[in-house]
Design an enzyme around this catalytic site. Structure first.
Site, PDB file in Angstrom:
ATOM      1  N   HIS A  69     -51.025 -49.890  57.817  1.00  0.00           N
ATOM      2  CA  HIS A  69     -51.003 -50.883  56.738  1.00  0.00           C
ATOM      3  C   HIS A  69     -52.090 -50.534  55.700  1.00  0.00           C
ATOM      4  CE1 HIS A  69     -51.005 -55.282  55.378  1.00  0.00           C
ATOM      5  NE2 HIS A  69     -52.126 -54.813  54.866  1.00  0.00           N
ATOM      6  N   GLU A  70     -53.307 -50.259  56.191  1.00  0.00           N
ATOM      7  CA  GLU A  70     -54.416 -49.931  55.286  1.00  0.00           C
ATOM      8  C   GLU A  70     -54.193 -48.592  54.593  1.00  0.00           C
ATOM      9  OE1 GLU A  70     -56.657 -51.905  54.174  1.00  0.00           O
ATOM     10  OE2 GLU A  70     -55.949 -53.458  55.534  1.00  0.00           O
TER      11      GLU A  70
ATOM     12  N   HIS B  68     -52.070 -49.008  51.559  1.00  0.00           N
ATOM     13  CA  HIS B  68     -52.875 -49.464  50.404  1.00  0.00           C
ATOM     14  C   HIS B  68     -53.628 -48.285  49.786  1.00  0.00           C
ATOM     15  CE1 HIS B  68     -52.402 -53.752  50.799  1.00  0.00           C
ATOM     16  NE2 HIS B  68     -52.952 -53.814  51.990  1.00  0.00           N
TER      17      HIS B  68
HETATM   18 ZN   LIG Z   1     -53.319 -55.403  53.301  1.00  0.00          ZN
END
Ligand SMILES: [Zn+2]
Length: 374
Positions: free
Chosen positions: A67-68, A71
Site C-alpha cells: 500500500h505504501e 503511494h
Molecule cells: Zn495510504
C-alpha cells in the site's frame, strides 16, 4: 522516525521498521492465534494457531508495505523525492519530502493507496475461491487477508485528513478553490472532527466492556487529531517561510577551521572558547567540509592529538550547502534530508554564512508575533 531499523531497499526507497511496529505485530499475532482463527476454524493444535497467526501477521505487514509502496511510486513518478517508508504502530507512512504542486498529483498519489489495498483484497479473495479447499490453514490466511485489506481500504477512504481519503478530499477542495492553504484548513478541520468522533466511539466501547478495542480506537483517534492539526500547522510554517532568503537570517562572519587542525586544537581553540557546535572547514578559502560536535564525540580522547579535522568532517561532496538566495523552506528541507541542524551558506565556493534551525525558528516566531503571514 526515531527508534527505527532498516529492513532493505525497494526501487531506491528505504524501508524502515519502527520498534513500535513490533508491538502491533505481537498484538495482531496474538489476536489471530487466540481469537480469530480458533473462533472461525476450531479444532487445530495450539501450535498451529500460533504458526498460522505469525504467517498471517507477516502477510498483513507485506500488504501495508505494498500500500505504501504504491503511494511512493506514484509520488516518485510525479517528481516528489521520497526518503523512506516507515512501518510503525499505526501502520505505514511514506516520507515524502514535498507537498504535491497541483491537486491532480495529490489525488492520484492519495487514491492509489486504498486502490492497491482493494486490489490485494480482491486478489486474495480470488485465491481463496480457487485454492481455499486445498488446505484449511491456507483458507484461513487468505480469508483473513481478504477481510483485513478491504478493511484497510475502507478505513483509509474515510475523508479524514491526513488519511488517504482526507487527502483525496483535500485535492478536490484544492481543485475547486485553487487554494492549498484553504483546502488544507478545511480538510484538517474535518480530519480533527473524525478524530474526536473515533475517540468518542472508542470511549463508548471502553465503558461497554470492549477494553482493548476501545483503547485502540482512542489511540487512533488521538493520533488522527494530532496529525490533522500538525499538518495544517506545518503548511502555515511553510507559507510563512517561503520566499525569505537565507541571507536574511544567517549568521555572518562565522569562524572556520582548516582540515589539518587536530581534533584537540579544534576543541580547545574553537569549540570550547566560542561555545559552538559546528564549523565550516575551509582550505584555500574554499569550503571543503563541515565538522560538528557529534563528529568529535565519535573520536576517543586518546586520539584527539593524532586525528585531524579533515578525517572526521563531512566532506563537501556529501554536504548540501545553501546559496544566499535559497529560501528558508529549502534550508529546512535540506536539513531534514541530511538530518543536521545547520548548513553553510556558500557563494562562489566561499563560506559567507551559517544557517541553523534556531535561526529559522527565531525568524518564524518574529513573523508570527507580528502577524505578518504571507
Ligand atoms: Zn495510504
Amino acid at each position: 522516525m526515531r527508534g527505527s531499523f532498516r529492513l532493505g531497499n525497494v526501487f531506491g526507497i528505504e524501508i524502515d521498521i519502527n520498534y513500535t511496529w513490533l508491538i502491533v505485530f505481537v498484538l495482531v499475532t496474538w489476536s489471530l492465534a487466540a481469537g480469530f482463527f480458533p473462533q472461525e476454524f476450531p479444532g487445530w493444535p495450539i501450535s498451529t494457531y500460533w504458526l498460522v497467526g505469525v504467517i498471517a501477521s507477516l502477510l498483513l505487514f507485506a500488504s501495508v508495505l505494498l500500500h505504501e509502496l504504491a503511494h511512493s511510486l506514484v509520488a516518485q513518478r510525479e517528481g516528489l523525492p521520497i526518503t523512506n517508508i516507515t512501518l510503525f504502530i499505526f501502520g505505514g507512512v511514506s516520507n515524502i519530502q514535498r507537498e504535491p504542486t497541483n491537486p491532480k498529483d495529490e489525488f492520484r498519489m492519495a487514491f492509489v493507496g486504498p486502490l492497491s489495498s482493494i486490489f490485494i483484497g480482491v486478489f486474495t479473495w480470488v485465491l481463496l475461491v480457487i485454492f481455499g479447499s486445498v488446505n484449511v490453514q491456507l483458507q484461513a490466511v487468505l480469508l483473513y487477508l481478504t477481510i483485513i485489506n478491504l478493511m484497510l481500504a475502507a478505513f483509509n477512504l474515510i475523508p479524514a485528513f491526513p488519511l488517504d481519503g482526507g487527502r483525496v478530499f483535500r485535492s478536490i477542495v484544492w481543485w475547486a478553490t485553487h487554494s492549498l492553504t484553504r483546502a488544507t484548513r478545511i480538510a484538517s478541520a474535518v480530519g480533527q472532527g473524525f478524530g474526536y468522533l473515533i475517540i468518542f466511539v472508542g470511549l463508548l466501547l471502553l465503558f461497554t466492556g470492549n477494553f482493548l478495542g476501545g483503547v485502540w480506537l482512542v489511540l487512533i483517534g488521538w493520533f488522527l487529531t494530532y496529525a490533522a492539526e500538525s499538518s495544517y500547522r506545518q503548511l502555515v510554517v511553510q507559507e510563512t517561510l517561503r520566499g525569505i532568503p537565507v541571507r536574511d537570517m544567517m549568521a555572518q562572519d562565522v569562524p572556520t577551521v582548516t582540515p589539518n587542525v587536530t581534533v584537540r586544537e579544534l576543541v580547545d581553540r574553537y569549540i570550547l572558547p566560542r561555545n559552538i557546535r559546528a564549523l565550516p572547514v575551509v582550505h584555500d578559502s574554499q569550503l571543503v567540509g563541515m565538522v560538528t560536535l557529534s563528529d568529535v564525540q565519535h573520536v576517543s580522547q586518546e586520539e584527539w592529538d593524532t586525528t585531524d579535522v579533515g578525517r572526521i568532517m563531512t566532506p563537501r561532496e556529501r554536504l548540501h550547502a545553501l546559496a544566499p538566495q535559497d529560501d528558508a523552506v529549502q534550508a529546512l528541507e535540506a536539513m531534514g534530508e541530511q538530518d543536521v541542524n545547520q548548513l553553510p551558506v556558500v557563494s562562489d565556493g566561499k563560506v559567507v554564512g551559517l544557517v541553523t534551525r534556531g535561526h529559522i525558528i527565531r525568524l518564524l516566531q518574529v513573523r508570527q508575533d507580528l502577524g505578518a503571514r504571507r
